[in-house]
Design an enzyme around this catalytic site. Structure first.
Site, PDB file in Angstrom:
ATOM      1  N   GLY A 186       0.851  -1.196   0.000  1.00 61.74           N
ATOM      2  CA  GLY A 186       0.000   0.000   0.000  1.00 61.74           C
ATOM      3  C   GLY A 186       0.879   1.234   0.000  1.00 61.74           C
ATOM      4  N   PHE A 187       0.636   2.106  -0.989  1.00 58.82           N
ATOM      5  CA  PHE A 187       1.465   3.314  -1.063  1.00 58.82           C
ATOM      6  C   PHE A 187       0.567   4.516  -1.342  1.00 58.82           C
ATOM      7  CE2 PHE A 187       5.615   5.320  -2.694  1.00 58.82           C
ATOM      8  CZ  PHE A 187       6.154   5.380  -1.414  1.00 58.82           C
ATOM      9  N   ALA A 211      -6.112   6.121  15.213  1.00 58.50           N
ATOM     10  CA  ALA A 211      -4.810   6.437  14.593  1.00 58.50           C
ATOM     11  C   ALA A 211      -3.680   5.987  15.524  1.00 58.50           C
ATOM     12  CB  ALA A 211      -4.717   7.922  14.246  1.00 58.50           C
ATOM     13  N   LYS A 265     -13.916  -0.384  14.147  1.00 58.78           N
ATOM     14  CA  LYS A 265     -13.053  -0.060  15.296  1.00 58.78           C
ATOM     15  C   LYS A 265     -13.666  -0.580  16.599  1.00 58.78           C
ATOM     16  CE  LYS A 265     -11.211   4.051  12.984  1.00 58.78           C
ATOM     17  NZ  LYS A 265     -11.481   5.485  12.719  1.00 58.78           N
ATOM     18  N   THR A 300      -3.074  -0.838   3.209  1.00 59.84           N
ATOM     19  CA  THR A 300      -4.081  -0.796   2.139  1.00 59.84           C
ATOM     20  C   THR A 300      -5.469  -0.670   2.756  1.00 59.84           C
ATOM     21  OG1 THR A 300      -4.608  -3.163   2.158  1.00 59.84           O
ATOM     22  CG2 THR A 300      -2.660  -2.499   0.898  1.00 59.84           C
TER      23      THR A 300
END
Lengths: 334, 334
Positions: free
Chosen positions: A10-11, A153, A223, A100
């Site tokens: 994933g970028f 986060a 979450k 990703t």
């Protein structure tokens, strides 16, 4: 100095923010932890760049930011057409970092674990649907499977629940876990309609073009599912109740305001019972967060109430969680 | 099931609260962690009870609570006259738990580490004066040296700073770390003089008979020193600035109130600079705590502001930290 080989899968925004932190702070991590984090492959949807000696992350960022895809990289590097599953099997890394949004990533997480690789992930669906299998596979193989960045986060609620409070039993968690809905609800309190608030969030890049994941409560639901797995026992997203904010009316917002309250998308997590829905919160409650802050109130038998509050979104804030986990995984593997 | 042998040094309030948690939740810990915590010696100032097969904690509590000292125990148990240093050398335990107030305990902490024993401590002076030596001895020997309960009772600020946020640099911590001073200042806001508020705190058992540790800021200073060691680099209590609340006047309290503020004993911790002193705090600040709550605002480069808030005093709240550390140490040693 011990080197640890990392595959970055994933970028997009989070992947690039992670690469930036590794560039800026790599030297510091070497001094502080005696560990050199060497990214030997990066995958995006266009392909996988793989260099056993290690990739120059600055160049990778330049290519991605100028051409939009890694496969445009043609000078020194080979770009392979590998599925993530093939990449985790073929690339000789010790830690696979999943940044990703691949909903089916659990299959290649399992593959990576079977290949003896640790996992660090900010990707939520694998955990929200396959927590039990993934964690038990990792435990069986004594490999790190770390996911701090999936909830709040980099604010370390996962570490807090997973590695601390070991003598306590959690009785209940109440939390605001999605910043986009907080933004929309705050804008509605200032007089905007739901549609106007959503459009503003999209314009500012706070909501995605397809906002359903946030607005329908799916993101907060993932979450909340993960927090339940941590605090109680593994469940899946299918077992929880979720109602998003799409039906919150301007009238409800106003009524809350006149009572000195504010509406937030609140997750209530008890043993075997998870509900995510809009709820009225007193203005002075720790859950009455603003902007990109998330908050959780954790009630336990010994400690009573514990509050943790911090960034719940943002690129470097998410990279904080990913990078902390990469270092943690590296320290366990060396 | 793996058994872990523990020496409990100190059998005052915290030691007994710890024993109670081990009695009530020992079975649960066995199921959850596969570890049986077996206390094989308990020391108080009267002597050391030592039984290699394990002490019946219920009986130990009965003896202590009925006779005030362990040396009154005469039936099945031998009571030895051992200094803590002798006890950690002679008793064949794997973890030594220090719940004393022994200011010189660092000497026998070092001895225990040299004997290959892990340490769990709620006792602050060893860390506030000898952090560097103790931690480096523990690291050299790859032994756990855990001290969650030294700061904010069981609220896991130590675990948060020590084992999480590994990619972040802390820039500043602001915290309220002493509950007794919060109680006294709150009472003064309600119209009591300092002397009346202190007397009330003593009567309720919130302040000790000799209240200087709390009132002069020494306790908060020890904790602030420990947080500096965790967030930045080792220092000692002698290097920080401390001013307690003994000189806070009723006039100052009133002036703060008229500005919508409240006075709390605040620790400000920056790299190489720690100040503990009474400060005016806006009523809506996370530091404007009430009752036995402590709070810390941790600012880092990646995450921004992170708030952790929870019990900062109390017996089972402190035992929460001690027991969590005992389990953590046991999991590392097995």
């Amino acid at each position: 100095m011990r080197e640890i080989k990392v595959s970055l899968v994933g970028f997009g925004n989070v992947g690039r923010a992670t690469a930036k932190v590794l560039i800026e702070k790599g030297r510091l991590f070497e001094e502080r932890y005696g560990i050199r984090i060497n990214v030997i492959s990066i995958s995006d949807t266009s392909g996988t760049v793989w260099l056993p000696e290690g990739i120059d992350l600055r160049e990778a960022l330049l290519v991605k930011e100028n051409f939009g895809r890694l496969s445009a990289w043609t000078n020194d590097y080979e770009v392979y057409e590998l599925t993530p599953e093939e990449a985790v099997r073929e690339v000789d890394s010790e830690i696979v970092v999943d940044v990703t949004n691949d909903r089916e990533a659990w299959t290649w997480h399992l593959r990576a674990l079977k290949e003896g690789k640790g996992i660090v992930t900010s990707n939520k669906p694998p955990l929200a649907y396959h927590y039990r299998e993934l964690i038990s596979e990792a435990e069986k193989r004594e490999l790190p499977y770390l996911f701090e960045a999936t909830v709040m986060a980099g604010t370390p609620i996962v570490g807090l629940l997973r590695e601390n409070l070991l003598g306590d039993e959690v009785q209940r968690i109440e939390a605001v876990l999605n910043a986009t809905t907080t933004f929309i609800l705050t804008q509605m309190e200032r007089g905007l309609s739901f549609e106007e608030a959503l459009a503003k969030a999209q314009k500012l890049g706070i909501a995605e073009r397809d906002p359903s994941g946030d607005v329908l409560g799916i993101d907060a639901g993932y979450k909340a599912t993960i927090l339940h797995c941590l605090a109680f026992h593994p469940i899946t997203y299918e077992e929880i109740k979720v109602r998003g904010i799409a039906e919150v009316t301007e009238g409800e917002i106003e009524r809350a305001k006149t009572k000195g309250k504010t509406i937030r998308l609140v997750a209530r997590i008890e043993k075997g019972n998870v509900v995510v829905e809009p709820a009225e919160i007193p203005k002075e409650s720790p859950l009455a967060v603003e902007s990109h802050e998330n908050a959780a109130v954790i009630k336990t038998d010994l400690l009573g109430e514990l509050i943790i509050k911090g960034a719940g979104a943002g690129l470097k804030e998410t990279a904080s969680g990913v990078v902390s986990d990469v270092i943690k995984a590296a320290l366990r593997l060396v």
